[in-house]
Motif scaffolding. Sequence first.
Motif, short mmCIF file in Angstrom:
data_model
loop_
_atom_site.label_atom_id
_atom_site.label_comp_id
_atom_site.label_asym_id
_atom_site.label_seq_id
_atom_site.Cartn_x
_atom_site.Cartn_y
_atom_site.Cartn_z
N PRO A 115 0.83 -1.21 0.00
CA PRO A 115 0.00 0.00 0.00
C PRO A 115 0.87 1.26 0.00
CG PRO A 115 -0.51 -1.48 1.85
CD PRO A 115 0.80 -1.90 1.29
N MET A 116 0.31 2.36 -0.45
CA MET A 116 1.07 3.60 -0.49
C MET A 116 1.18 4.25 0.89
SD MET A 116 0.81 6.79 -3.13
CE MET A 116 -0.40 7.74 -2.26
N HIS A 117 0.31 3.88 1.80
CA HIS A 117 0.37 4.41 3.16
C HIS A 117 0.30 3.23 4.13
CE1 HIS A 117 -0.43 8.34 1.39
NE2 HIS A 117 -1.50 7.82 0.79
N GLY A 118 1.23 3.17 5.07
CA GLY A 118 1.25 2.07 6.03
C GLY A 118 2.26 1.00 5.67
N SER A 119 2.17 -0.11 6.38
CA SER A 119 3.10 -1.22 6.19
C SER A 119 2.70 -2.10 5.01
CB SER A 119 3.16 -2.07 7.45
OG SER A 119 3.57 -1.32 8.57
N CYS A 120 3.66 -2.83 4.49
CA CYS A 120 3.35 -3.89 3.53
C CYS A 120 2.65 -5.03 4.26
CB CYS A 120 4.62 -4.38 2.85
SG CYS A 120 5.52 -3.09 1.96
#
Length: 256
Positions: free
Chosen positions: A217-222
Amino acid sequence: MSKTTLNPKDVEVSISEICDGIYRICGLVDTYGITFNQFLINDETPTLIHTGPMGMYPLIEEKVKEVIQLDKLGYVAFLHFESDEWGGMEFLKSPRARLVCSDLSSKLNLTGWYNMPVDHISFWDGEVLKTGKKTLRFIMTPHVHHWDSMMIFEENTKSLFTSDLYIQPGQNKPVVSEDLSESMISLYRAVGIFASERPVRETTKRLVSLNPNMVFPMHGSCIDKSMFNRYADAIMDKDFAYTNMLLGQKLEYNVT
C-alpha cells in the motif's frame, strides 16, 4: 477560508528491501498521521512506483540513489493523479525515465495541461510492461479513490501495489505482522475517500483471486500473504464509505 499545501520537507525517510529487489521508501508525515511510501523495483529497467509529494522529493531521491544510480531509472509510475502519487515529478529529469500511468490518467489529466510530460506511456486493464525479470500487469480500478485509479501486479513475485487501498495509519514495521484492519476501516470512515463500498469490494474480489504474496500500500506497512485476507475481509464485511466526513471534518447539510 484556509490554504494548505502538501509540501512536507522535515520528514525522516527510510528504505527497506521487502522482497527480491523491491524496496519500500517510507516517511511519516505527522500532519496526516500516515506514512507516504514509494516502491523501487531494481530490475534491468529500474522502476519507481509513486514519487511522494514535492517536498519529500530530495529525501526520496537520496534513498533511490542508495540502490541505483539515478540515471539508471527507466520508469516512474503513478497509480492515480494526485500530489502524493507524483508530486515529486522531478524524477522525470532522470535522462532515461519515462512516465507510466493509466489510460484514463493520460486522457483526463496529462492531455491539454500546461507543462505536463507529453512523452509518457499509458496502460489499460490487463496490459503488461516487462522491466527485465519482472512483469508488471496493470489493473484498472475506477472509483477506488479516484476514477482514473489503477493498481499493478508483478507476476513473478506476486507483488501487488494497491495505492490507497489497505492503508493503515501511523508508523509501523516495513511488513505488518498484526491485524490493523480495524484501524484501516476507521481511517476510511473519517477521511471519506470512497463514495461507495461497491467498486472497492468488486476490486477486492479481483485482488483476492490473484493470491498475492505481498501487498504494497502507499500508506502504512506492507502486508504479507498470511495477513492479507484479514484486510480483504474487513473491506467486504464492514461499512466504510463516505458518511458526511471529509478529512476528519463533518459536513452539515441545511435543507430549506
